[in-house]
Design an enzyme around this catalytic site. Structure first.
Site, mmCIF file in Angstrom:
data_model
loop_
_atom_site.group_PDB
_atom_site.id
_atom_site.type_symbol
_atom_site.label_atom_id
_atom_site.label_comp_id
_atom_site.label_asym_id
_atom_site.label_seq_id
_atom_site.Cartn_x
_atom_site.Cartn_y
_atom_site.Cartn_z
ATOM 1 N N GLU A 82 0.801 -1.115 0.034
ATOM 2 C CA GLU A 82 0.059 0.163 0.058
ATOM 3 C C GLU A 82 0.832 1.230 0.098
ATOM 4 O O GLU A 82 1.737 1.562 0.865
ATOM 5 C CB GLU A 82 -0.864 -0.055 1.317
ATOM 6 N N CYS A 131 -2.505 7.916 4.740
ATOM 7 C CA CYS A 131 -2.302 7.808 3.328
ATOM 8 C C CYS A 131 -3.587 8.283 2.809
ATOM 9 O O CYS A 131 -3.606 8.165 1.612
ATOM 10 C CB CYS A 131 -1.896 6.410 2.862
#
Length: 1000
Positions: free
Chosen positions: A760, A794
């Site tokens: 990720e 994020c």
């Protein structure tokens, strides 16, 4: 067994009075006969909403959106979108006016005018005026009808300090103008005097949260200081001009702090003798009886009475939904009968203590008011000490009947523009059209015995003793329950947090060593982990492993793998569940470590602990679900499809979710049967060491899990390339993730497998705000999404794409809301924006801000303390979509606000990056929401909510493009990445025969 609330000595009189009041309210023709005769559109809308639940939802959603629509064409288009759905059955009259093809056509314009006018008329039924001049006319009319008043100022949600100051100023002006008008009023004995005492002619009702934009129970002291300063100004102004001030009650989260602030303030010498002040109690709350008893005890100590407005409560749906989403106990009673019974119990308690608290009985239920009157008359309570209250536009006939009986009636009169007042209108419409509403039942002319019967509850005894709140109902077939975040509205929770900080601070500076093959190993190199809020403070010393120690860890994991692979899934899952229990027990402590080591604010740190707990429990359950595999048997043949672990896993975890993401990737690998090495980010190694302690205490076997802190460029790279490593789970930057992906693809000498990479890698996330958005909601959501944890998630929003018609208004409020945030050390409960992680990050973000100044206009750049790695939030406007600050991941509190002409362009701009992680949209236009669902290229799309805060098993998290590789964390297929499928087929025929299932 179903029981009636025990009949009190007041019941017979209650019935007698209630019948008289009800008869008085039914003197005119029935409501529905009136509707048929008048055929007014505003009345028809209400009648249709009562009769058709599906239409009711869509109609109210349209009404909520209506004030944001700026033209008849927009109104007509939204009418079609909300009410043109074939699943909604429309009355013939409504279907007729919607029979237009083009919103710009004459029929479309007529439809827009008709419905908009009807809604405006409807709003004016419940809103006493749009300005002070109109309100004064309303209250003068009420006074002629011998009714007193209290004025509530409707407005936008207070999300900036400028708005909080404006709220105070508007009330000061309101009191001044009403007091000036009052000098010309002829005294009316029924409402201006009682028992030889003058009663203030002017009264206003206010909400505490509107006095401070950052009002928060977590920051109880700071909120109290800021709010109290402004309340004192209002109270002094009111006393000077002879006006009373009443404090409304809002959502449950604010109840305890509201009562605490008012109790302390009204015990101050300056205000202690004031009797022209009021507080509200909501009967639908399970703990309202205890609150009232506490108020009575406090009032006895104070020595001077004040008024308690008793209401049933206006936020039932909101409270039940929030409790369900938070996995908290329900604070409200689950059905109306329980609330009605509690209201009567509170009424009796209040009136029987009339010498300490004056009563204001707020209800449109004839029985509720009759019950209060029966008590007051039986006890011969002086008229100064109680009054009846109704909402403007509701219960008008009941109010008149009460006045005719000689009681003081006060009408709660909200005023303000229709746009900010629409939320209030929706609450009134919901109340009017609900099946359980007394008003609706009365209008439908239900039998008198049914209307006036005592409320029935399942267990009257438990009701009085406060029924323990029930857990949230399941909304799916899943048996998984998320861990509940800490509710900092509870003083005990705040105290636990403070105690945890004290305990953690006693442990600062300790040394944490790697765990290799079940033993903590000394190292040649140590680093200090620093508090980013105060970089002179060492959180802990961490030993970094060498390449040689990394090799030992891999070999230990390789040796332990056969045993761990054969360990039953239930046993592996048991380790995870034990770890989850230990985290729950150490919740406040773990949150404190997160706050101190990585600079995350307290509430967000607590939510991270919840996520870590959820990962443990969810992946344990998921592995048990997957473990049996699948059977595809045929006669004479057995086919088995099942999963087996891959081997040695390396987990490389980030610093921004140092517990949750480290836990999620690690326990997923472990429960799948892989032996796992955890290499955390260097700036968050102490928290990873705490996770290690928990896993060891939970019973993870020797060699199965290794804690291997080290330099990413040296140890991390070595582990990624190691031929005995089977999979790498990584969360971090795009550059590092792509390098890992490339390195893992190279088959090393003696390597007999292809490595699996789960990565990720962040995002450049956008939120679209269109012209129909609720700007209160949108501004708050953008602020939280962009500046929560200083933009270091994020999933954080770093681009806001705003449609041109609302661009300026949105930008203005966004800037002011951001300016109102508190910037400081994250250990302080008042802090919303803390530091960034280290000096490197701080300096890189500063460079982006300078780049932004060359590309766009600076709307805001807040100053920041120099005691830590602080960066003040920065907002840029008129940002070109291809600008550097609109394309590159900044990972800090920097937002680019981009102007677009229409929604299609907004989607195109949103998709024009290399990332595809999260995205958001604030809109009340169904077609825009549908288009975003179809075309917004993100892994997680959030509609009318923040883009951060994904919850395990509800919003599985992960992206595509350059935002990630692999299935979503916290989702039903995440564990499959840590497993390899295998098929086994056996021919079970022997000499032409085979076992037959079920044969003897």
């Amino acid at each position: 067994m179903v029981l009636q609330v025990q009949k009190s000595t007041y019941e017979a009189k209650t019935q007698e009075i209630a019948k008289q009041l009800l008869a008085a309210t039914r003197e005119n023709r029935s409501f529905f006969a009136s509707l048929r005769d008048q055929m007014r559109w505003d009345d028809k809308l209400l009648a249709w909403a009562m009769g058709n639940p599906g239409l009711r939802v869509q109609l109210f959603r349209f009404i909520d959106c209506l004030p944001a629509l700026r033209s008849k064409s927009e109104i007509a288009a939204h009418l079609k979108e909300y009410l043109g759905d074939e699943s909604v059955e429309l009355p013939a009259a409504l279907k007729g006016i919607l029979n237009f093809a083009n919103p710009d056509s004459m029929p479309g314009q007529v439809a827009a005018t008709t419905v908009a006018t009807a809604v405006e008329t409807l709003a004016h039924k419940y809103i006493a005026g749009e300005n002070i001049k109109q309100v004064i006319k309303t209250v003068e009319r009420l006074r002629k009808e011998k009714m007193a008043f209290t004025i509530d100022l409707l407005g936008e949600a207070v999300i900036t300090e400028a708005e909080a100051q404006s709220y105070l100023n508007r009330y000061l002006e309101l009191v001044s103008q009403l007091a000036a008008e009052a000098k010309t009023w002829t005294p009316i004995a029924a409402i201006d005097q009682a028992n030889g005492e003058d009663i203030p002619q002017v009264q206003v009702s206010v909400k505490l949260t509107a006095f401070y934009s950052q009002f928060d129970p977590l920051d109880a002291q700071g909120s109290q200081e800021r709010v109290s300063d402004r309340i004192r100004i209002l109270l002094r102004h009111g006393q000077k001009l002879g006006a009373a001030v009443h404090f409304d009650m809002e959502q449950y989260a604010y109840k305890d702090i509201t009562l605490s602030i008012l109790k302390q303030l009204l015990m101050e010498e300056e205000f202690r003798s004031r009797t022209d002040v009021g507080i509200t109690i909501q009967a639908y709350l399970r703990d309202s009886q205890q609150d009232l008893r506490d108020l009575i005890a406090w009032a006895k100590q104070r020595g001077y009475p004040l008024t308690v407005r008793l209401v049933k409560g206006a936020y039932w749906d909101q409270e039940t939904i929030k409790a369900a989403q938070k996995d908290w106990s329900q604070p409200v009673y689950n059905n109306k009968a329980e609330t009605d019974a509690n209201f009567e119990a509170l009424t009796q308690l209040l009136l029987e203590n009339h010498e300490y608290l004056y009563s204001a009985i707020g209800s449109h239920n004839v029985r509720s008011q009759a019950h209060a009157i029966s008590i007051a008359e039986t006890l011969n309570i002086p008229r100064r000490r109680f009054e009846m209250q109704v909402l403007y536009g509701m219960g008008d006939k009941l109010a008149k009947a009460l006045v005719d009986r000689g009681y003081r009636v006060r009408v709660y009169c909200p005023y303000g523009e229709l746009l900010p007042g629409m939320a209030y209108l929706i609450r009134r419409l919901l109340e009017n059209t609900a099946n359980s509403s007394f008003l609706r039942q009365s209008l439908e002319e239900r039998p008198i015995e049914e209307l006036l019967a005592p409320p029935v509850v399942k267990d009257a005894e438990k009701l009085v003793k406060e029924i323990p709140a029930s857990p949230r109902p399941r909304v799916s077939a899943s048996s998984f329950f998320n861990a509940a975040d800490t509710d900092y509205a509870e003083i005990e929770a705040r105290e636990r947090s403070q105690q945890a900080f004290q305990q953690v601070r006693k442990q600062l500076g300790k040394t944490y060593l790697p765990l290799i093959n079940g033993e903590y190993q000394p190292t040649q190199e140590n680093i200090d982990s620093l508090n980013p809020s105060n970089y002179t403070e060492v959180i802990g010393q961490v030993g970094l492993i060498s390449v040689e120690q990394a090799e030992q860890a891999v070999q230990a994991a390789k040796a332990a793998f056969p045993m761990w692979q054969r360990t039953p899934v239930r046993q592996r899952a048991g380790v995870l569940r034990k770890a989850a229990d230990l985290m729950e027990q150490r919740r406040a402590e773990l949150a404190s470590w997160i706050v101190l080591e990585v600079g995350k604010p307290v509430r967000e740190a607590d939510a991270e602990v919840s996520e870590a707990i959820d990962f443990c429990r969810y992946y344990a359950a998921e592995m048990e679900r997957l473990e049996p595999g699948y059977n595809y048997d045929l006669p004479g043949e057995i086919n088995r499809y099942y999963y087996q672990p891959r081997g040695v896993a390396v987990v490389i975890s980030p610093w921004n979710f140092p517990l949750a993401i480290a836990t999620g990737m690690t326990v997923a690998a472990l429960v799948a049967g892989n032996c796992t090495l955890l290499k955390p980010a260097e700036t968050s190694t102490v928290i990873a060491a705490k996770l290690t302690e928990i896993l060891v205490e939970a019973g993870i076997p020797k060699g199965v899990f290794q804690f291997v802190p080290g330099k990413g460029s040296k140890v991390g790279a070595y582990l990624v390339k190691h031929p005995d490593v089977h999979l790498i789970a990584f969360t971090g930057s795009q550059a590092v993730g792509c390098r890992i992906y490339a390195d893992a693809a190279i088959v090393q000498a003696k390597q007999k497998h292809l490595k699996r990479v789960i990565a990720e890698m962040g995002g450049k996330n956008a939120i679209i705000v269109d012209e129909s958005a609720d700007l209160d909601q949108a501004v708050v959501g953008v602020v939280q999404s962009a500046f929560g944890y200083s933009g270091q998630k994020c999933s954080a929003a770093s681009r806001v794409i705003v449609l041109e018609p609302i661009y300026e208004n949105f930008l203005r409020r966004l800037v002011e809301a951001t300016r109102s945030l508190n910037l400081g050390e994250t250990e302080l409960p008042s802090t919303q924006v803390g530091p960034v992680i280290d000096a490197t990050a701080r300096d890189r973000i500063r460079e982006y801000i300078e780049q932004g100044k060359a590309e766009a206009q600076v709307e805001l750049e807040l100053p920041a303390p120099d005691t830590g790695y602080f960066i003040g939030p920065a907002i840029f406007s008129e940002v070109p979509p291809n600008a550097t600050i609109a394309q590159e991941e900044i990972f800090g509190p920097v937002v680019a606000v981009i102007r677009v002409k229409d929604f299609q362009e907004a989607i195109a701009v949103a998709n024009n990056t290399n990332f595809a992680l999260t995205g958001g949209i604030y809109s009340r236009t169904p077609s825009h929401i549908q288009l975003a669902q179809e075309q917004f290229e993100v892994g997680n799309l959030y509609i009318n909510r923040t883009t951060t805060g994904a919850i395990v098993a509800r919003q599985p998290f992960g992206g595509s493009k350059l935002s990630g590789i692999g299935s979503k964390a916290g989702g039903p297929d995440y564990l499959l990445q840590f497993l390899e499928p295998r098929t086994v087929t056996e021919n079970i025929q022997r000499q032409g025969f085979a076992p037959i299932e079920g044969a003897d």
